[in-house]
Design a protein around this motif. Structure first.
Motif, PDB file in Angstrom:
ATOM      1  N   GLY A  69      48.098  73.199  93.917  1.00 36.71           N
ATOM      2  CA  GLY A  69      48.769  74.378  94.437  1.00 36.71           C
ATOM      3  C   GLY A  69      49.820  73.986  95.453  1.00 36.71           C
ATOM      4  O   GLY A  69      50.285  72.833  95.493  1.00 36.71           O
ATOM      5  N   ILE A 113      49.280  76.653 100.604  1.00 35.13           N
ATOM      6  CA  ILE A 113      48.067  77.441 100.784  1.00 35.13           C
ATOM      7  C   ILE A 113      46.853  76.669 100.282  1.00 35.13           C
ATOM      8  O   ILE A 113      45.735  76.883 100.737  1.00 35.13           O
ATOM      9  CB  ILE A 113      48.218  78.809 100.080  1.00 35.13           C
ATOM     10  CG1 ILE A 113      49.273  79.629 100.825  1.00 35.13           C
ATOM     11  CG2 ILE A 113      46.903  79.567 100.023  1.00 35.13           C
ATOM     12  CD1 ILE A 113      49.595  80.960 100.189  1.00 35.13           C
ATOM     13  N   THR A 114      47.071  75.736  99.367  1.00 33.65           N
ATOM     14  CA  THR A 114      45.998  74.866  98.887  1.00 33.65           C
ATOM     15  C   THR A 114      45.871  73.621  99.746  1.00 33.65           C
ATOM     16  O   THR A 114      44.763  73.177 100.055  1.00 33.65           O
ATOM     17  CB  THR A 114      46.270  74.459  97.423  1.00 33.65           C
ATOM     18  OG1 THR A 114      46.277  75.623  96.596  1.00 33.65           O
ATOM     19  CG2 THR A 114      45.215  73.481  96.912  1.00 33.65           C
ATOM     20  N   MET A 147      46.433  77.323  91.667  1.00 42.60           N
ATOM     21  CA  MET A 147      46.835  78.440  92.526  1.00 42.60           C
ATOM     22  C   MET A 147      48.303  78.276  92.911  1.00 42.60           C
ATOM     23  O   MET A 147      48.632  77.524  93.823  1.00 42.60           O
ATOM     24  CB  MET A 147      45.964  78.528  93.784  1.00 42.60           C
ATOM     25  CG  MET A 147      46.285  79.742  94.652  1.00 42.60           C
ATOM     26  SD  MET A 147      45.429  79.783  96.244  1.00 42.60           S
ATOM     27  CE  MET A 147      43.771  80.223  95.765  1.00 42.60           C
ATOM     28  N   MET A 185      53.119  81.860  95.426  1.00 43.53           N
ATOM     29  CA  MET A 185      53.724  82.273  96.689  1.00 43.53           C
ATOM     30  C   MET A 185      55.156  81.772  96.832  1.00 43.53           C
ATOM     31  O   MET A 185      56.010  82.454  97.421  1.00 43.53           O
ATOM     32  CB  MET A 185      52.873  81.798  97.866  1.00 43.53           C
ATOM     33  CG  MET A 185      53.176  82.520  99.162  1.00 43.53           C
ATOM     34  SD  MET A 185      52.726  84.277  99.119  1.00 43.53           S
ATOM     35  CE  MET A 185      50.943  84.188  99.319  1.00 43.53           C
ATOM     36  N   GLN A 215      46.575  84.211  94.617  1.00 40.59           N
ATOM     37  CA  GLN A 215      46.658  83.886  96.031  1.00 40.59           C
ATOM     38  C   GLN A 215      46.339  85.110  96.876  1.00 40.59           C
ATOM     39  O   GLN A 215      46.071  86.190  96.362  1.00 40.59           O
ATOM     40  CB  GLN A 215      48.045  83.336  96.363  1.00 40.59           C
ATOM     41  CG  GLN A 215      48.302  81.964  95.726  1.00 40.59           C
ATOM     42  CD  GLN A 215      49.606  81.349  96.155  1.00 40.59           C
ATOM     43  OE1 GLN A 215      50.633  82.018  96.199  1.00 40.59           O
ATOM     44  NE2 GLN A 215      49.588  80.057  96.467  1.00 40.59           N
ATOM     45  N   ASN A 216      46.336  84.914  98.159  1.00 47.17           N
ATOM     46  CA  ASN A 216      46.043  85.996  99.100  1.00 47.17           C
ATOM     47  C   ASN A 216      47.168  87.013  99.153  1.00 47.17           C
ATOM     48  O   ASN A 216      48.313  86.729  98.786  1.00 47.17           O
ATOM     49  CB  ASN A 216      45.828  85.418 100.488  1.00 47.17           C
ATOM     50  CG  ASN A 216      47.005  84.556 100.930  1.00 47.17           C
ATOM     51  OD1 ASN A 216      47.147  83.423 100.472  1.00 47.17           O
ATOM     52  ND2 ASN A 216      47.862  85.071 101.805  1.00 47.17           N
ATOM     53  N   THR A 270      50.964  88.171  90.826  1.00 50.40           N
ATOM     54  CA  THR A 270      49.505  88.180  90.740  1.00 50.40           C
ATOM     55  C   THR A 270      49.056  88.711  89.392  1.00 50.40           C
ATOM     56  O   THR A 270      48.162  88.138  88.744  1.00 50.40           O
ATOM     57  CB  THR A 270      48.922  89.039  91.874  1.00 50.40           C
ATOM     58  OG1 THR A 270      49.306  88.485  93.132  1.00 50.40           O
ATOM     59  CG2 THR A 270      47.403  89.090  91.788  1.00 50.40           C
ATOM     60  N   HIS A 324      50.137  82.507 105.270  1.00 49.86           N
ATOM     61  CA  HIS A 324      49.074  81.502 105.163  1.00 49.86           C
ATOM     62  C   HIS A 324      47.748  82.013 105.728  1.00 49.86           C
ATOM     63  O   HIS A 324      47.707  82.473 106.876  1.00 49.86           O
ATOM     64  CB  HIS A 324      49.455  80.227 105.917  1.00 49.86           C
ATOM     65  CG  HIS A 324      50.611  79.497 105.328  1.00 49.86           C
ATOM     66  ND1 HIS A 324      51.878  79.554 105.867  1.00 49.86           N
ATOM     67  CD2 HIS A 324      50.701  78.691 104.248  1.00 49.86           C
ATOM     68  CE1 HIS A 324      52.703  78.810 105.144  1.00 49.86           C
ATOM     69  NE2 HIS A 324      52.007  78.279 104.150  1.00 49.86           N
ATOM     70  N   PHE A 331      38.482  82.324 100.246  1.00 52.92           N
ATOM     71  CA  PHE A 331      38.952  81.652  99.034  1.00 52.92           C
ATOM     72  C   PHE A 331      37.812  80.868  98.376  1.00 52.92           C
ATOM     73  O   PHE A 331      37.547  81.013  97.181  1.00 52.92           O
ATOM     74  CB  PHE A 331      40.054  80.645  99.388  1.00 52.92           C
ATOM     75  CG  PHE A 331      41.443  81.185  99.413  1.00 52.92           C
ATOM     76  CD1 PHE A 331      41.827  82.293  98.685  1.00 52.92           C
ATOM     77  CD2 PHE A 331      42.413  80.553 100.179  1.00 52.92           C
ATOM     78  CE1 PHE A 331      43.138  82.762  98.711  1.00 52.92           C
ATOM     79  CE2 PHE A 331      43.717  81.012 100.219  1.00 52.92           C
ATOM     80  CZ  PHE A 331      44.081  82.116  99.485  1.00 52.92           C
TER      81      PHE A 331
END
Length: 399
Positions: free
Chosen positions: A39, A42-43, A106, A109, A143-144, A161, A202, A211
């Motif tokens: 990812g 974020i990963t 993932m 973003m 992702q978030n 998404t 983030h 997660f």
């Protein structure tokens, strides 16, 4: 509220497909199981989650809780700024070369900023096909959700998404729907959702725990809680390694700790050479301290000691969260932690707090824990001088 978060996360996870074959390997515990998470930032391991771990590392902890006998390794292949296009280019090197049983993907973003959604979906399909051809199962991850900005409007993120969900449905893959898990929290309590984030996009460690819990449920069909997992140990690996090697150390510390950190370290290492640079806080607002924190990375200290005054007002909780988090964010190196950072709660130096100061401390404690940083605290009834308190705390952290 944490129970509510876990419940909402579990409900969102019910939408995923049946457990993967990887679950059977974990349950059997007879052979090593390799998982690779690819990812973007974020990963990967970056400042927003404390600089020492992110959700892949937390996923390993979650799966070990469920299967203590499992021989498991989870590799973090997240790179800041990456997209599905970049992920495809490095898939062989960073993922398939490790011969994983399972690959989690993932992205989105950064793709949503400049990648057409059709190209995004095409790239995902190619990554999935190549992973499957290499003998790996695949778990797609959304992702978030984010604080809306012109660069990343919520509608655009929702479009990408849904693209992830659509691709998963087309190729019969399960989805760890982290976006749904975050949005479930948001729908229940917007303030709690905000406390999952370190900045506008983030997640902090609280978000990364969500997660990991969501991914674990998608992989094995079981729920797990990471609520009680504290910061990684040892909590001050950098400075203790230098002191043990007889090397001088540089400390950037807020008052009153800039006066006691050197003698406290010298109680543990009598010959220690400690240079301390004071971080002034008198008369500064929290917003001004956030600005002053931006110079930390250029200083490259060995240790940063944050001790925000108890009297800083907690009037606007969202603004307090933003400024306090960014004091910690700027105090950390951008990527994996290159120096140590610790935070002292106000009551450590000021044992008797007013009602408003206690409220400040309780909220700050949540933010520090969410950043995955260690805290200097004073136990109830402990009247020891600050030097003794700090010396004892440091001795407890010594490897």
């Amino acid at each position: 509220m944490r129970t509510l978060i876990l419940l909402l996360c579990f409900c969102a996870s019910l939408l995923t497909a049946a457990p993967l074959k990887t679950a059977a390997l974990l349950a059997a515990g007879e052979e090593p199981v390799r998982i690779v998470c690819i990812g973007d930032s974020i990963t990967g391991v970056y400042y927003h989650s404390g600089g020492r771990r992110a959700y892949p590392e937390m996923l390993q902890l979650a799966l070990h809780q469920l299967y203590p006998q499992a021989k498991l390794s989870v590799h973090n292949a997240g790179i800041s700024g990456d997209t599905t296009t970049g992920g495809l280019k490095r898939l062989d090197r960073d993922v398939l070369s490790r011969k994983p049983h399972l690959v989690t993907i993932m992205f989105g973003m950064n793709d949503l900023v400049g990648t057409p959604v059709d190209v995004f979906k095409k790239n995902l399909r190619e990554m999935i096909a190549r992973c499957r051809a290499g003998g790996a199962e695949v778990l797609l991850c959304t992702q978030n959700s984010v604080v809306e900005t012109p660069q990343r409007p919520r509608a655009r993120l929702a479009e990408f998404t849904q693209a992830i969900r659509d691709v998963a449905k087309d190729v019969a893959l399960p989805v760890a729907d982290c976006f749904a898990a975050f949005e479930s929290v948001h729908a229940a309590d917007a303030a709690e959702w905000n406390l999952l984030l370190s900045d506008t996009i983030h997640p902090n460690m609280a978000g990364h725990k969500l997660f990991a819990e969501t991914l674990a449920q998608a992989i094995v069909g079981k729920t797990v809680s990471l609520r009680e997992v504290g910061p990684p140990t040892p909590v001050l690996p950098h400075i203790f390694a230098k002191l043990k090697a007889g090397q001088p150390v540089n400390v950037f510390a807020m008052p009153p700790y800039y006066e006691v950190i050197a003698p406290a370290l010298q109680r543990l290492y009598s010959a220690a050479v400690v240079t301390v640079t004071p971080w002034p806080v008198a008369g500064q607002t929290l917003a001004q301290l956030e600005v002053s924190a931006r110079k930390v990375r250029s200083m490259k200290p060995d240790l940063v000691l944050i001790a925000l005054p108890a009297e800083l007002p907690l009037k606007d909780q969202q603004q307090f969260h933003h400024d306090y988090s960014w004091v910690m964010n700027w105090s950390l190196s951008f990527g994996p932690q290159q120096w140590d950072v610790m935070v002292a709660l106000p009551s450590a130096a000021k044992p008797v707090l007013s009602k408003e100061e206690s409220r400040h401390e309780a909220f700050a404690q949540r933010l520090i824990k969410a950043q995955d940083l260690s805290m200097i605290t004073r136990c109830s009834g402990d009247a020891s001088p600050l030097l003794d308190l700090l010396s004892t705390w440091l001795a407890q952290q010594k490897p």
